[in-house]
Design a protein around this motif. Sequence first.
Motif, PDB file in Angstrom:
ATOM      1  N   THR A 150       4.141   1.233 -10.264  1.00 45.79           N
ATOM      2  CA  THR A 150       5.220   1.441  -9.300  1.00 45.79           C
ATOM      3  C   THR A 150       5.683   0.110  -8.706  1.00 45.79           C
ATOM      4  O   THR A 150       4.961  -0.901  -8.770  1.00 45.79           O
ATOM      5  CB  THR A 150       4.755   2.355  -8.148  1.00 45.79           C
ATOM      6  N   ILE A 151       6.871   0.124  -8.132  1.00 47.98           N
ATOM      7  CA  ILE A 151       7.380  -1.072  -7.458  1.00 47.98           C
ATOM      8  C   ILE A 151       6.483  -1.437  -6.284  1.00 47.98           C
ATOM      9  O   ILE A 151       6.190  -2.618  -6.048  1.00 47.98           O
ATOM     10  CB  ILE A 151       8.827  -0.838  -6.985  1.00 47.98           C
ATOM     11  N   GLN A 152       6.014  -0.418  -5.551  1.00 46.70           N
ATOM     12  CA  GLN A 152       5.136  -0.684  -4.408  1.00 46.70           C
ATOM     13  C   GLN A 152       3.854  -1.373  -4.859  1.00 46.70           C
ATOM     14  O   GLN A 152       3.333  -2.261  -4.167  1.00 46.70           O
ATOM     15  CB  GLN A 152       4.806   0.629  -3.680  1.00 46.70           C
ATOM     16  N   GLY A 153       3.347  -0.950  -6.016  1.00 45.13           N
ATOM     17  CA  GLY A 153       2.139  -1.569  -6.535  1.00 45.13           C
ATOM     18  C   GLY A 153       2.345  -3.041  -6.852  1.00 45.13           C
ATOM     19  O   GLY A 153       1.502  -3.895  -6.527  1.00 45.13           O
ATOM     20  N   ILE A 159      -4.093   3.504  -6.831  1.00 45.85           N
ATOM     21  CA  ILE A 159      -4.397   2.845  -8.101  1.00 45.85           C
ATOM     22  C   ILE A 159      -4.161   1.348  -8.014  1.00 45.85           C
ATOM     23  O   ILE A 159      -4.986   0.548  -8.463  1.00 45.85           O
ATOM     24  CB  ILE A 159      -3.559   3.479  -9.234  1.00 45.85           C
ATOM     25  N   ALA A 160      -3.033   0.926  -7.422  1.00 47.22           N
ATOM     26  CA  ALA A 160      -2.715  -0.505  -7.363  1.00 47.22           C
ATOM     27  C   ALA A 160      -3.751  -1.256  -6.530  1.00 47.22           C
ATOM     28  O   ALA A 160      -4.258  -2.309  -6.940  1.00 47.22           O
ATOM     29  CB  ALA A 160      -1.320  -0.718  -6.795  1.00 47.22           C
ATOM     30  N   GLY A 161      -4.081  -0.728  -5.334  1.00 49.29           N
ATOM     31  CA  GLY A 161      -5.049  -1.392  -4.474  1.00 49.29           C
ATOM     32  C   GLY A 161      -6.432  -1.446  -5.075  1.00 49.29           C
ATOM     33  O   GLY A 161      -7.186  -2.408  -4.863  1.00 49.29           O
ATOM     34  N   SER A 162      -6.789  -0.436  -5.857  1.00 49.94           N
ATOM     35  CA  SER A 162      -8.104  -0.417  -6.500  1.00 49.94           C
ATOM     36  C   SER A 162      -8.142  -1.334  -7.713  1.00 49.94           C
ATOM     37  O   SER A 162      -9.120  -2.057  -7.938  1.00 49.94           O
ATOM     38  CB  SER A 162      -8.459   1.012  -6.917  1.00 49.94           C
TER      39      SER A 162
END
Length: 567
Positions: free
Chosen positions: A2-5, A332-335
């Motif tokens: 995602t863009i946020q990721g 998912i991105a933070g992990s």
Amino acid sequence: MTIQGWILILGFVAILLALTKPVGSWLFALYEGRRTPLHVVLGPVERGFYKLAGIDPSAEQSCRRYAVHMLLFNAVLMLFTYGVLRLQGMLPGNPQGLAGVGEHLSFNTAISFTANTNWQSYGGESTMSNLSQMLGLTIHNFLSAATGIALAFALFRGFARRSAATIGNFWADCTRVTLYLLLPLCMAITLFYIASGVPQTMAGAVTVNTLEGAQQSILLGPVASQEAIKMLGTNGGGFFNANSAHPFENPTALTNLVQMLSIFLIGVGLTWCFGKAVGNTRQGWAILAAMMILFLAGTSVTYWQEAAGNPILHDLSVAGGNMEGKEVRFGIAGSALFSVVTTAASCGAVNAMHDSFTALGGMIPLFNMQLGEVVIGGVGAGIYGFLLFAILAVFVAGLMVGRTPEYVGKKIEAKEVKLAVLAIAILPLVILGFTALSSVTEAGLAGPLNKGPHGFSEILYAYTSAVANNGSAFAGLTANTPWYNGLLGVAMWLGRFFIIVPMLAIAGSLAAKKHTPESAGSFPTTGGLWVGLLVGIILILGGLTFLPSLALGPIADHLAMIRGQLF
């Protein structure tokens, strides 16, 4: 994805780069022994320590004397921690009344924290008392980190000095790093964690009523203070068994970001400090550029694989990315980003279970460690490990231009190349040797919870994490056995100190040499060609050495997954 990721990932990198020079400048002041604003308050403490210990901070040491003092200091600390753990049941600060830790687990843990690995074959809240956590373990979080930075300073002096017989004073380096860097930063970060909801108390537990009407005991302790140095010193040992996935260690997305920044902060600052020490900050930026290329490549692969999810679950109409073993508050991105940060920096803290990652998503953290703890790396250990690869890279460059290789004004000759190869060779010899041994013995095969390629990956990951002084685990290996506690303890000691000794010998050899000015025939070591050569040498050495083992583990696991095969 995602863009946020991607905003999270790129924003993290941007903040990190903005902090590189300020942190590097502070480190350079400590490297030179210059006065800082904190000397007004802490200067008397430093001088009092020297007087009490009978140390003359101005008396510099040769590389051999520096190494002997460092080894004896760490050996004594290891024995001290072993004693604290064994006697835990008779010591105060034990509100839960926990018994003393067993001999093989105490052996493993004492070596683990001495080596800045913080491998944990135990559940922190159910095994260690508050005193053991604070005195036996946290003291190593400070001093093993300070040792790594002091050793990096010693190697910097080897490159920077001309016709010198000494590389600094180990006791002065360790004291200054601890007093003027680690303690002040940890105090500030601890206050932030407390404000964010992380406990800081000597109480053992609090009893609460659940929604069902039952009672539950929630364990507490001096968590915030340990959390700060755990991340800043790239230690990674969790107060709780779930580590940074536990809400008392890492409660919010903001604390997650601060923890990742803390892990990388000193490592990136040391790259700038090295450039300043050798009189050319572009040298430091070139090293950081190579590190960041490897880091971003690994992050991209891990995020892509975890966001793509498991095709076997997709066939069962379970859409979306792979959230197994991850906290919803991080996503998912933070992990994925945390997993690459912690294994790139040899920290070992985890906010998700790597055993639950997809095959290739879990391979990147494994490969980060197999590259030799050089993608940012542990505090101090990352930069001096990277410089060993730089010596090999400049040797290859010298072969290409047909002259004796030079790096930052020093001739790199046979002695330095042989010592660098010796230090780098420790990693594959121990990892592959111990993995092979555990893969064919009954005691070794009793550890992994899975069969087939994934079970092999669990064994391979454990020894890779130990030798690379990382400390993270695939979480699918039962390691609290005499076999694994013993072999992993030996692996951690070899991975830490059998690299340090050749590195210090290189520092002494370089310090004794004269400065060689650059000429028209010198290979440039600040541009894009040099960065590409560094990345290539690291990947080729890591790839050629570990590709067969990766093919047997995560790569085979991935191929089975896309074919719908379960083990």
